[in-house]
Scaffold this active site. Sequence first.
Site, PDB file in Angstrom:
ATOM      1  N   TYR A 304      -5.601 -10.227 -12.072  1.00  0.00           N
ATOM      2  CA  TYR A 304      -5.649  -9.162 -12.482  1.00  0.00           C
ATOM      3  C   TYR A 304      -4.815  -9.035 -14.169  1.00  0.00           C
ATOM      4  O   TYR A 304      -4.191  -8.396 -14.118  1.00  0.00           O
ATOM      5  CB  TYR A 304      -4.857  -7.772 -11.396  1.00  0.00           C
ATOM      6  CG  TYR A 304      -5.269  -8.216 -10.271  1.00  0.00           C
ATOM      7  CD1 TYR A 304      -6.234  -7.424  -9.291  1.00  0.00           C
ATOM      8  CD2 TYR A 304      -4.254  -8.950  -9.202  1.00  0.00           C
ATOM      9  CE1 TYR A 304      -6.530  -7.476  -7.733  1.00  0.00           C
ATOM     10  CE2 TYR A 304      -4.365  -9.213  -7.820  1.00  0.00           C
ATOM     11  CZ  TYR A 304      -5.215  -8.336  -7.189  1.00  0.00           C
ATOM     12  OH  TYR A 304      -5.798  -8.304  -6.051  1.00  0.00           O
ATOM     13  N   ASP A 373       0.043  -8.379 -10.386  1.00  0.00           N
ATOM     14  CA  ASP A 373      -0.262  -6.861 -11.012  1.00  0.00           C
ATOM     15  C   ASP A 373      -1.708  -6.373 -10.387  1.00  0.00           C
ATOM     16  O   ASP A 373      -2.511  -5.489 -11.134  1.00  0.00           O
ATOM     17  CB  ASP A 373      -0.162  -6.948 -12.598  1.00  0.00           C
ATOM     18  CG  ASP A 373      -0.069  -5.750 -13.256  1.00  0.00           C
ATOM     19  OD1 ASP A 373       0.024  -5.005 -12.086  1.00  0.00           O
ATOM     20  OD2 ASP A 373      -0.017  -5.624 -14.604  1.00  0.00           O
ATOM     21  N   CYS A 400       2.373  -0.215  -9.408  1.00  0.00           N
ATOM     22  CA  CYS A 400       2.151   1.592  -9.893  1.00  0.00           C
ATOM     23  C   CYS A 400       2.098   2.123  -9.011  1.00  0.00           C
ATOM     24  O   CYS A 400       2.116   3.045  -8.614  1.00  0.00           O
ATOM     25  CB  CYS A 400       0.995   1.693 -11.298  1.00  0.00           C
ATOM     26  SG  CYS A 400      -0.753   1.369 -10.823  1.00  0.00           S
TER      27      CYS A 400
HETATM   28  N1  SAH Z   1      -1.435  -6.992 -15.427  1.00  0.00           N
HETATM   29  C1  SAH Z   1      -2.767  -6.050 -17.381  1.00  0.00           C
HETATM   30  C2  SAH Z   1      -3.586  -5.736 -16.319  1.00  0.00           C
HETATM   31  C3  SAH Z   1      -3.309  -4.668 -14.521  1.00  0.00           C
HETATM   32  S1  SAH Z   1      -3.900  -3.196 -14.806  1.00  0.00           S
HETATM   33  C4  SAH Z   1      -1.271  -5.393 -17.791  1.00  0.00           C
HETATM   34  O1  SAH Z   1      -0.154  -5.367 -17.361  1.00  0.00           O
HETATM   35  O2  SAH Z   1      -1.837  -4.908 -18.444  1.00  0.00           O
HETATM   36  C5  SAH Z   1      -5.269  -3.957 -12.850  1.00  0.00           C
HETATM   37  C6  SAH Z   1      -5.840  -4.848 -13.765  1.00  0.00           C
HETATM   38  O3  SAH Z   1      -6.924  -5.241 -11.940  1.00  0.00           O
HETATM   39  C7  SAH Z   1      -6.919  -4.339 -14.456  1.00  0.00           C
HETATM   40  O4  SAH Z   1      -7.426  -4.499 -15.304  1.00  0.00           O
HETATM   41  C8  SAH Z   1      -8.668  -3.929 -13.852  1.00  0.00           C
HETATM   42  O5  SAH Z   1      -9.759  -3.826 -14.273  1.00  0.00           O
HETATM   43  C9  SAH Z   1      -7.952  -5.765 -12.881  1.00  0.00           C
HETATM   44  N2  SAH Z   1      -8.420  -5.309 -12.467  1.00  0.00           N
HETATM   45  C10 SAH Z   1      -9.247  -4.499 -10.480  1.00  0.00           C
HETATM   46  N3  SAH Z   1      -9.520  -4.680  -9.463  1.00  0.00           N
HETATM   47  C11 SAH Z   1      -9.881  -6.300 -10.046  1.00  0.00           C
HETATM   48  C12 SAH Z   1     -10.148  -7.727  -8.329  1.00  0.00           C
HETATM   49  N4  SAH Z   1     -10.522  -6.988  -7.351  1.00  0.00           N
HETATM   50  N5  SAH Z   1     -10.119  -8.476  -8.958  1.00  0.00           N
HETATM   51  C13 SAH Z   1      -9.775  -8.737 -10.074  1.00  0.00           C
HETATM   52  N6  SAH Z   1      -9.249  -7.777 -11.349  1.00  0.00           N
HETATM   53  C14 SAH Z   1      -8.728  -6.695 -11.185  1.00  0.00           C
END
Ligand code: SAH
Length: 443
Positions: A304, A373, A400
């Site tokens: 993520y 995350d 979060c």
């Molecule tokens: N680690 C990053 C983003 C965290 S937010 C930071 O700290 O900025 C969570 C992220 O997960 C978002 O960018 C969202 O687009 C992504 N996401 C949501 N569902 C997902 C999935 N099934 N597989 C991969 N990524 C996903």
Amino acid sequence: MSKEYRVKCRKLDAKGRGIVSFNNASFSVPYLIEGETALISLQHKPGNTTAKLVSVEEKAAERIKPECPYFYECGGCDLQHMSYKKQLQVKKAWIEDLFKEKHPVEDVIGMDSPYHYRNKIHQTLSKDRKGNIISGIYEEESHRVIDAKQCLIQETCADSIMESIKKIMKAQRIEPYDEDRRRGVLRHVLIKYGYHTKQVMVVLVSGNDIFPGKKNFVSALLKAHPEITTVVLNTNTRKTSMVLGDKQSVVYGTGRIEDVLCGYTFSISPKSFYQVNPLQTERLYEAAIASANLTGKETVLDAYSGIGTISLIVSKNAKSVTGVEINKDAVADAKENAKKNGVKNVNFICEDASMYMMKQAEKGIRPDVAFIDPPRSGCDERFLTSIVRLKPSRLVYISCNPETQKRDVDFLLEKGYKITKVQPVDMFPFTKHVENIVSLCYE
Ligand code: SAH
């Protein structure tokens, strides 16, 4: 007048509301602090009774006068009626409720000055009863916009940009979009601010395919605010609570802003996720990365990964990093960010994290360390099962939403992982929310 009850509050719930018990029932009362005696009233709706604070008779030492005049109406903040120190205690108590049986919880990492931290500001346009254009956020569960001219937690440039937008709308007869009648033009404004670079992105979200006189509108806005570095026009005609629609065009600048985190520069586009509190994001990442005890030899998974922030920052302490992210805009940003910072040992994959992990588990390709995350919903079982099959020796789970995090961590504990640290970080002062890092190891 509805009946009032005198109550004593003995404990707060996870959202910082005061729990009171009487008549064999228990209620969570917003804005009531533990130790306080107060008068409350009950609101009965079919299948649901809620409690409302009428007046506080004996005040807690931690009670303060909210600094924001819109606090009780707006709903964007939850805890402005208590001191910042108390807010941090409330958040720690919540994390302790969830995790203390498994591991002690560190003090919440708070802010020195918890104001004006939000770098992403979303405002909805509407009209008041007199026909004046207003902007703000929706009152809970309604389409009524709370007209807030200032906000204590948002980057200050947003207040004056919003005031100008409303003036220009009036002068150029651009109507706010009406959600119920589905008429009008300007629906939302999204402002993104680069804390270190001072770059400002304004996204104008139109509820109509046609934004009449958009060029004049944007030139008036830029004239009033030379600090704006890019303007994007987004069209969202669907009946949805999502802010941004699919169609988008850059009207001024590059359509992106940059910001700096832990010494790395990041390019941010309108749709990609970027943490909303830049100062605390650095504290969060420092704490997360420190708990992984990297030596420079490890292969790291950043699940993520958003625009690649953790991947790039951790890259100097790792052999290689793979970021997995589902949003293609975010992955494009991440790739550009790697190039921009000259980082060569990272690669980014645009895929559902669970699908990716299942394939890795099939192939037996195991990362040494994984940063996880996920969004508020947490990880799904396919993801966690694949992690458990591969058994990275360290996991750093950032969340979060501590409730879904606890659910997922419990699963990992059952499969043999052990918690090494629980570290909450206050990314969202004055709100009920808290970010939490749970570090785990498998020996
Ligand atoms: N680690 C990053 C983003 C965290 S937010 C930071 O700290 O900025 C969570 C992220 O997960 C978002 O960018 C969202 O687009 C992504 N996401 C949501 N569902 C997902 C999935 N099934 N597989 C991969 N990524 C996903």
